[in-house]
Scaffold this motif. Sequence first.
Motif, PDB file in Angstrom:
ATOM      1  N   ASN A 112      51.295  40.825  53.026  1.00 32.92           N
ATOM      2  CA  ASN A 112      50.138  40.084  53.540  1.00 32.92           C
ATOM      3  C   ASN A 112      48.913  40.310  52.664  1.00 32.92           C
ATOM      4  O   ASN A 112      48.097  39.398  52.460  1.00 32.92           O
ATOM      5  N   LEU A 113      48.800  41.533  52.147  1.00 30.15           N
ATOM      6  CA  LEU A 113      47.681  41.834  51.255  1.00 30.15           C
ATOM      7  C   LEU A 113      47.784  41.018  49.968  1.00 30.15           C
ATOM      8  O   LEU A 113      46.785  40.465  49.488  1.00 30.15           O
ATOM      9  N   LEU A 114      48.992  40.933  49.396  1.00 26.47           N
ATOM     10  CA  LEU A 114      49.184  40.126  48.190  1.00 26.47           C
ATOM     11  C   LEU A 114      48.807  38.667  48.452  1.00 26.47           C
ATOM     12  O   LEU A 114      48.146  38.023  47.625  1.00 26.47           O
ATOM     13  N   TYR A 115      49.234  38.161  49.600  1.00 26.13           N
ATOM     14  CA  TYR A 115      48.894  36.776  49.961  1.00 26.13           C
ATOM     15  C   TYR A 115      47.381  36.612  50.074  1.00 26.13           C
ATOM     16  O   TYR A 115      46.806  35.624  49.608  1.00 26.13           O
ATOM     17  N   TYR A 116      46.747  37.611  50.675  1.00 26.90           N
ATOM     18  CA  TYR A 116      45.291  37.581  50.856  1.00 26.90           C
ATOM     19  C   TYR A 116      44.576  37.547  49.505  1.00 26.90           C
ATOM     20  O   TYR A 116      43.641  36.773  49.295  1.00 26.90           O
ATOM     21  N   ILE A 117      45.035  38.382  48.573  1.00 24.37           N
ATOM     22  CA  ILE A 117      44.404  38.445  47.249  1.00 24.37           C
ATOM     23  C   ILE A 117      44.568  37.125  46.503  1.00 24.37           C
ATOM     24  O   ILE A 117      43.642  36.643  45.846  1.00 24.37           O
ATOM     25  N   ARG A 118      45.750  36.544  46.619  1.00 23.06           N
ATOM     26  CA  ARG A 118      46.023  35.294  45.902  1.00 23.06           C
ATOM     27  C   ARG A 118      45.248  34.108  46.468  1.00 23.06           C
ATOM     28  O   ARG A 118      45.050  33.105  45.788  1.00 23.06           O
ATOM     29  N   ASN A 119      44.802  34.229  47.708  1.00 28.82           N
ATOM     30  CA  ASN A 119      44.174  33.087  48.365  1.00 28.82           C
ATOM     31  C   ASN A 119      42.702  33.317  48.709  1.00 28.82           C
ATOM     32  O   ASN A 119      42.122  32.546  49.477  1.00 28.82           O
ATOM     33  N   ASN A 120      42.119  34.363  48.148  1.00 25.20           N
ATOM     34  CA  ASN A 120      40.703  34.626  48.380  1.00 25.20           C
ATOM     35  C   ASN A 120      40.010  34.949  47.063  1.00 25.20           C
ATOM     36  O   ASN A 120      40.642  35.414  46.105  1.00 25.20           O
ATOM     37  N   ASP A 121      38.723  34.699  47.040  1.00 27.77           N
ATOM     38  CA  ASP A 121      37.921  34.951  45.847  1.00 27.77           C
ATOM     39  C   ASP A 121      37.613  36.445  45.759  1.00 27.77           C
ATOM     40  O   ASP A 121      36.764  36.961  46.483  1.00 27.77           O
ATOM     41  N   MET A 122      38.299  37.152  44.853  1.00 27.65           N
ATOM     42  CA  MET A 122      38.118  38.598  44.754  1.00 27.65           C
ATOM     43  C   MET A 122      36.909  38.983  43.912  1.00 27.65           C
ATOM     44  O   MET A 122      36.671  40.159  43.657  1.00 27.65           O
ATOM     45  N   SER A 123      36.139  37.994  43.480  1.00 25.12           N
ATOM     46  CA  SER A 123      34.859  38.310  42.841  1.00 25.12           C
ATOM     47  C   SER A 123      33.780  38.582  43.889  1.00 25.12           C
ATOM     48  O   SER A 123      32.691  39.038  43.565  1.00 25.12           O
ATOM     49  N   ILE A 124      34.109  38.322  45.161  1.00 25.94           N
ATOM     50  CA  ILE A 124      33.190  38.602  46.265  1.00 25.94           C
ATOM     51  C   ILE A 124      33.470  40.010  46.775  1.00 25.94           C
ATOM     52  O   ILE A 124      34.592  40.321  47.199  1.00 25.94           O
ATOM     53  N   HIS A 125      32.463  40.865  46.724  1.00 25.02           N
ATOM     54  CA  HIS A 125      32.653  42.287  47.029  1.00 25.02           C
ATOM     55  C   HIS A 125      33.209  42.514  48.429  1.00 25.02           C
ATOM     56  O   HIS A 125      34.055  43.389  48.649  1.00 25.02           O
ATOM     57  N   ALA A 126      32.767  41.729  49.397  1.00 23.75           N
ATOM     58  CA  ALA A 126      33.199  41.927  50.785  1.00 23.75           C
ATOM     59  C   ALA A 126      34.703  41.745  50.945  1.00 23.75           C
ATOM     60  O   ALA A 126      35.316  42.330  51.848  1.00 23.75           O
ATOM     61  N   ASN A 127      35.323  40.964  50.083  1.00 21.19           N
ATOM     62  CA  ASN A 127      36.760  40.724  50.199  1.00 21.19           C
ATOM     63  C   ASN A 127      37.596  41.943  49.824  1.00 21.19           C
ATOM     64  O   ASN A 127      38.805  41.960  50.063  1.00 21.19           O
ATOM     65  N   TYR A 128      36.971  42.948  49.229  1.00 24.91           N
ATOM     66  CA  TYR A 128      37.713  44.153  48.867  1.00 24.91           C
ATOM     67  C   TYR A 128      37.897  45.098  50.046  1.00 24.91           C
ATOM     68  O   TYR A 128      38.636  46.070  49.950  1.00 24.91           O
ATOM     69  N   ASP A 129      37.233  44.841  51.151  1.00 25.30           N
ATOM     70  CA  ASP A 129      37.363  45.729  52.305  1.00 25.30           C
ATOM     71  C   ASP A 129      38.792  45.793  52.818  1.00 25.30           C
ATOM     72  O   ASP A 129      39.202  46.755  53.455  1.00 25.30           O
ATOM     73  N   LYS A 130      39.570  44.757  52.537  1.00 18.64           N
ATOM     74  CA  LYS A 130      40.952  44.713  53.019  1.00 18.64           C
ATOM     75  C   LYS A 130      41.903  45.491  52.120  1.00 18.64           C
ATOM     76  O   LYS A 130      42.993  45.877  52.522  1.00 18.64           O
ATOM     77  N   ASP A 131      41.492  45.767  50.895  1.00 21.14           N
ATOM     78  CA  ASP A 131      42.393  46.353  49.897  1.00 21.14           C
ATOM     79  C   ASP A 131      42.396  47.868  49.992  1.00 21.14           C
ATOM     80  O   ASP A 131      41.518  48.540  49.494  1.00 21.14           O
ATOM     81  N   ASP A 132      43.428  48.431  50.658  1.00 21.08           N
ATOM     82  CA  ASP A 132      43.519  49.881  50.784  1.00 21.08           C
ATOM     83  C   ASP A 132      44.792  50.429  50.152  1.00 21.08           C
ATOM     84  O   ASP A 132      45.203  51.547  50.408  1.00 21.08           O
ATOM     85  N   TRP A 133      45.444  49.622  49.301  1.00 21.02           N
ATOM     86  CA  TRP A 133      46.633  50.076  48.587  1.00 21.02           C
ATOM     87  C   TRP A 133      46.236  50.526  47.190  1.00 21.02           C
ATOM     88  O   TRP A 133      45.343  49.978  46.567  1.00 21.02           O
ATOM     89  N   PHE A 134      46.954  51.529  46.671  1.00 15.44           N
ATOM     90  CA  PHE A 134      46.668  52.070  45.346  1.00 15.44           C
ATOM     91  C   PHE A 134      47.865  51.833  44.435  1.00 15.44           C
ATOM     92  O   PHE A 134      49.004  52.109  44.808  1.00 15.44           O
ATOM     93  N   ASN A 135      47.583  51.343  43.232  1.00 11.79           N
ATOM     94  CA  ASN A 135      48.643  51.028  42.289  1.00 11.79           C
ATOM     95  C   ASN A 135      49.142  52.300  41.621  1.00 11.79           C
ATOM     96  O   ASN A 135      48.435  52.920  40.847  1.00 11.79           O
TER      97      ASN A 135
END
Length: 227
Positions: free
Chosen positions: A42-65
Motif C-alpha cells: 500500500n505504501l508503494l502504491y501511495y508513493i507512485r500515486n502522490n506527489d512526493m515533493s510535498i513534505h507532508a506526504n512523507y508522514d506515511k513513509d515509515d519503511w527503511f531501505n
Amino acid sequence: MKEYSDYYISNNYDIDDKNIAVVKKTNESEAGSEQDVNDYLNLLYYIRNNDMSIHANYDKDDWFNGNNYAMWRVNEPIQFKNLFVNTLCDMKNINFKDSRVTKEVEKIRKKTSFILINENYIRYLIDEIQEEDGPVAHINKNIDIFKYWFINSKIILISQIKKLFDFKLAVEVTINSNSFINGTILVNHFNTITTNKYTDEYFTKNILYVTGKPAADKIKIEEMDFK
C-alpha cells in the motif's frame, strides 16, 4: 552487502526483534506478518500515486531501505523514535562537540601544504584569488568556514528535532562522577563518559539512558543518584 534480518536490525539498532517487520523482494515477509506485506505494498502504491515533493506526504513513509531488495520498519515506532532522537542528540553533543570539531579541523589545516597551494595558484594564474589576500589566506578562510559550519549547524539540528517531533526546548542535562576507578558511565547505551562532569542538551519528552558499567565483573556499583 549486509544480509538484513530481524536479528541484524535488533542487534545493531537496539530494537526488540518482535517489533520489526522485514519485507524482501516486495512481497516476501521475512519477519512480521502478511499485514506488514500489505502495508508495504500500500505504501508503494501511495508513493507512485502522490506527489512526493510535498513534505507532508512523507508522514506515511515509515519503511527503511535495507538494500536493493529488503525493506524494514518498526511496528511500534515509539522505541525507535527514542533511539533516533537520542542518537542525533549524542552526535551533536559528543561526536561533533565544538572542541572535537576544532581539533580535527586544525589537524587538516596543519597537514595542508601552503607552499604548494601558493605555487599552484601562481602557476594557474588564479587572479581573483591573488587580488584578495593571497591563496594561503583564501584557503585558511575556507577552512574556517568549514569548521564553523559544523559548529553552527548543531543549533539548526536541535531546532529541527524540536520542530519535527513537536518537542519543547531542549534542556541542559549534567552527569557527574566522583571516580572512574570502579567503572564508567554510558549515555544511551553506547557513549562512554570519560570526564567527571558531562553537560549537554536533551529533550524532556525523550528517555535518556544513563548506565553505570563496572570495570570488572566482581566490582559492584553501589549507588547512582538522579536529581
